[in-house]
Write a protein that holds these residues in place. Structure first.
Motif, PDB file in Angstrom:
ATOM      1  N   VAL A   6       0.841  -1.192   0.000  1.00 21.31           N
ATOM      2  CA  VAL A   6       0.000   0.000   0.000  1.00 21.31           C
ATOM      3  C   VAL A   6       0.878   1.244   0.000  1.00 21.31           C
ATOM      4  O   VAL A   6       1.834   1.343   0.770  1.00 21.31           O
ATOM      5  N   VAL A   7       0.549   2.219  -0.875  1.00 19.75           N
ATOM      6  CA  VAL A   7       1.188   3.533  -0.789  1.00 19.75           C
ATOM      7  C   VAL A   7       0.202   4.448  -0.059  1.00 19.75           C
ATOM      8  O   VAL A   7      -0.888   4.721  -0.544  1.00 19.75           O
ATOM      9  N   PRO A   8       0.553   4.908   1.163  1.00 15.70           N
ATOM     10  CA  PRO A   8      -0.402   5.669   1.971  1.00 15.70           C
ATOM     11  C   PRO A   8      -0.575   7.115   1.527  1.00 15.70           C
ATOM     12  O   PRO A   8      -1.640   7.705   1.708  1.00 15.70           O
ATOM     13  N   ALA A   9       0.486   7.713   0.957  1.00 13.35           N
ATOM     14  CA  ALA A   9       0.441   9.111   0.533  1.00 13.35           C
ATOM     15  C   ALA A   9       1.562   9.352  -0.459  1.00 13.35           C
ATOM     16  O   ALA A   9       2.508   8.560  -0.560  1.00 13.35           O
ATOM     17  N   GLU A  15       3.906   0.322   2.321  1.00 15.11           N
ATOM     18  CA  GLU A  15       3.676  -0.482   3.514  1.00 15.11           C
ATOM     19  C   GLU A  15       3.075  -1.820   3.111  1.00 15.11           C
ATOM     20  O   GLU A  15       2.033  -1.862   2.439  1.00 15.11           O
ATOM     21  N   SER A  46       3.444   6.531  -7.109  1.00 17.01           N
ATOM     22  CA  SER A  46       3.870   6.705  -5.718  1.00 17.01           C
ATOM     23  C   SER A  46       4.516   8.063  -5.474  1.00 17.01           C
ATOM     24  O   SER A  46       4.448   8.598  -4.367  1.00 17.01           O
ATOM     25  N   LEU A  54      -5.547   8.133  -3.098  1.00 18.13           N
ATOM     26  CA  LEU A  54      -4.725   7.433  -2.108  1.00 18.13           C
ATOM     27  C   LEU A  54      -5.461   7.377  -0.782  1.00 18.13           C
ATOM     28  O   LEU A  54      -6.327   8.200  -0.508  1.00 18.13           O
ATOM     29  N   PRO A  55      -5.122   6.382   0.056  1.00 15.32           N
ATOM     30  CA  PRO A  55      -4.120   5.326  -0.108  1.00 15.32           C
ATOM     31  C   PRO A  55      -4.561   4.279  -1.137  1.00 15.32           C
ATOM     32  O   PRO A  55      -5.753   4.044  -1.316  1.00 15.32           O
ATOM     33  N   ARG A 118      -7.918  -1.681   4.771  1.00 15.52           N
ATOM     34  CA  ARG A 118      -6.819  -2.182   5.601  1.00 15.52           C
ATOM     35  C   ARG A 118      -7.402  -3.001   6.732  1.00 15.52           C
ATOM     36  O   ARG A 118      -8.416  -2.620   7.351  1.00 15.52           O
ATOM     37  N   THR A 123      -9.172   1.429   7.049  1.00 15.48           N
ATOM     38  CA  THR A 123      -9.004   2.510   6.081  1.00 15.48           C
ATOM     39  C   THR A 123      -9.395   2.052   4.680  1.00 15.48           C
ATOM     40  O   THR A 123      -8.994   0.977   4.235  1.00 15.48           O
ATOM     41  N   LEU A 125      -9.247   1.666   0.766  1.00 14.13           N
ATOM     42  CA  LEU A 125      -8.135   1.577  -0.169  1.00 14.13           C
ATOM     43  C   LEU A 125      -8.661   1.622  -1.597  1.00 14.13           C
ATOM     44  O   LEU A 125      -9.719   1.064  -1.903  1.00 14.13           O
TER      45      LEU A 125
END
Length: 360
Positions: A6-9, A15, A46, A54-55, A118, A123, A125
């Motif tokens: 996962v790319v959170p921001a 992650e 990213s 995002l995420p 998540r 969260t 996604l």
């Protein structure tokens, strides 16, 4: 639950975490991934060069096995091997009606819809470029899966979904390379290697590979390059020296950098074709003056996804694989885990290697 990257921001580290996928609803398919290629477009997502909600779970080049299908799905069934199609055309917009399905305005509409959560905090996604292939399993619209042609190893087939379609299409659909023509390929990553192999299939007589890394020469020659040059300010002059001072008939730029786009243009003969495949940022500004545009009579064109139609082109590519003309395994220079994707991003930035493949 399944594991996913996962790319959170924008600019944040990836992650690897557990996510919860829903069961496939009407018109959806759940796929267990066998492999997913790490593409420069994932890096562009990213770092913010390309925008997606995002995420997100990244990854758009993949192949796997159907686990389950929702109501209304008839073209695949559980147990079927499939290739992911990250940019399915809608068939109804203006550009699709013109037959330019690679420019479909609705192709990435699924990227704006929540598809998973998540496991640790719930969260929402989003799927980066529709298919979220950096995960052990994914749930996608039925239009995002294509039946795997017979005789193609499942893991190797992952690179068909982007790198090979893009490189093959750049040669055969955009530049329309003809037997006996000369060609230069700028950038010898995954797409560049596929472009070199495709140039050989098209019958190009002289194929000049250009890269910033001397370590790429062996890869380039194995893919079909007859010559290899280290990128420099004198590259266009060197290419002219290899082509009776004329320049190449076709140049394909695979790096998305202003300096290499300009060099590709300068390396092309009068009346030649320059095709830009690489995705550059807004800061990559390329300048031309009016007199040179008139005098050289060259064609400069962008190339989206190889100007390809995956449902038509993948069976053609499969035949090239079965015949031995196209070697998918040679495009892959490292096989990695989800946790090693950031290292693969670093190698791309440093200009190292060809395609990295996440193998599940």
């Amino acid at each position: 639950m399944v594991r996913a990257a996962v790319v959170p921001a924008i600019g944040a580290p990836l992650e690897v975490t557990d996510i919860e996928l829903p069961e496939p609803g009407p018109g959806q398919v759940r796929v267990r991934l066998a492999a997913a290629g790490v593409c420069h477009s994932d890096l562009s997502l990213s770092d913010g060069t390309m925008n997606v909600p995002l995420p997100a779970v990244l990854g758009h080049e993949g192949a796997g096995t159907v686990v389950a299908v929702g109501d209304g799905v008839a073209h695949v069934a559980p147990g079927d091997p499939v290739v992911l199609n990250w940019a399915p055309s809608c068939g109804s917009c203006h550009l699709c009606a013109l037959g330019e399905v690679w420019l479909c305005v609705n192709a990435l509409s699924g990227s704006g819809e929540v598809y998973a959560r998540r496991a640790d905090d719930g969260t929402d996604l989003y799927p980066g470029l529709n298919v979220a292939a950096f995960a052990e399993e994914t749930v996608v619209p039925a239009s995002c899966v294509l039946p795997m042609p017979a005789g193609i190893p499942l893991t190797d087939a992952a690179v068909l979904g982007c790198a090979v379609l893009t490189g093959y299409g750049a040669v055969h659909h955009s530049a329309k390379v003809r037997p006996g023509e000369t060609m230069a390929v700028f950038g010898v990553g995954g797409v560049g290697l596929a472009t070199l192999q495709s140039a050989r299939i098209a019958g190009a007589e002289r194929i000049i590979a250009v890269d910033v890394s001397p370590e790429k020469e062996e890869l380039a020659r194995r893919a079909g390059a007859t010559d290899f040059l280290l990128a420099s300010g004198t590259t266009p002059r060197e290419i002219r020296g290899l082509t009776d001072k004329q320049g190449v008939d076709v140049a394909v730029e695979c790096a998305g950098r202003a300096v290499s786009i300009r060099a590709a243009w300068d390396s092309t003969r009068r009346g030649g074709r320059t095709t830009v495949v690489g995705i550059g940022g807004k800061d990559q500004q390329v300048a031309f003056n009016g007199l040179e545009l008139f005098h050289w009579g060259r064609t400069l064109s962008g190339c989206v996804f190889g100007n390809s139609n995956p449902s038509e082109d993948i069976p053609v590519l499969a035949e090239h694989v079965r015949s031995g003309r196209l070697d998918l395994d040679s495009l892959v220079t490292e096989r990695i885990t989800l946790e090693q994707i950031p290292e693969a991003f670093g190698n791309m930035i440093a200009g190292k290697g060809g395609r990295a493949l996440v193998v599940f």
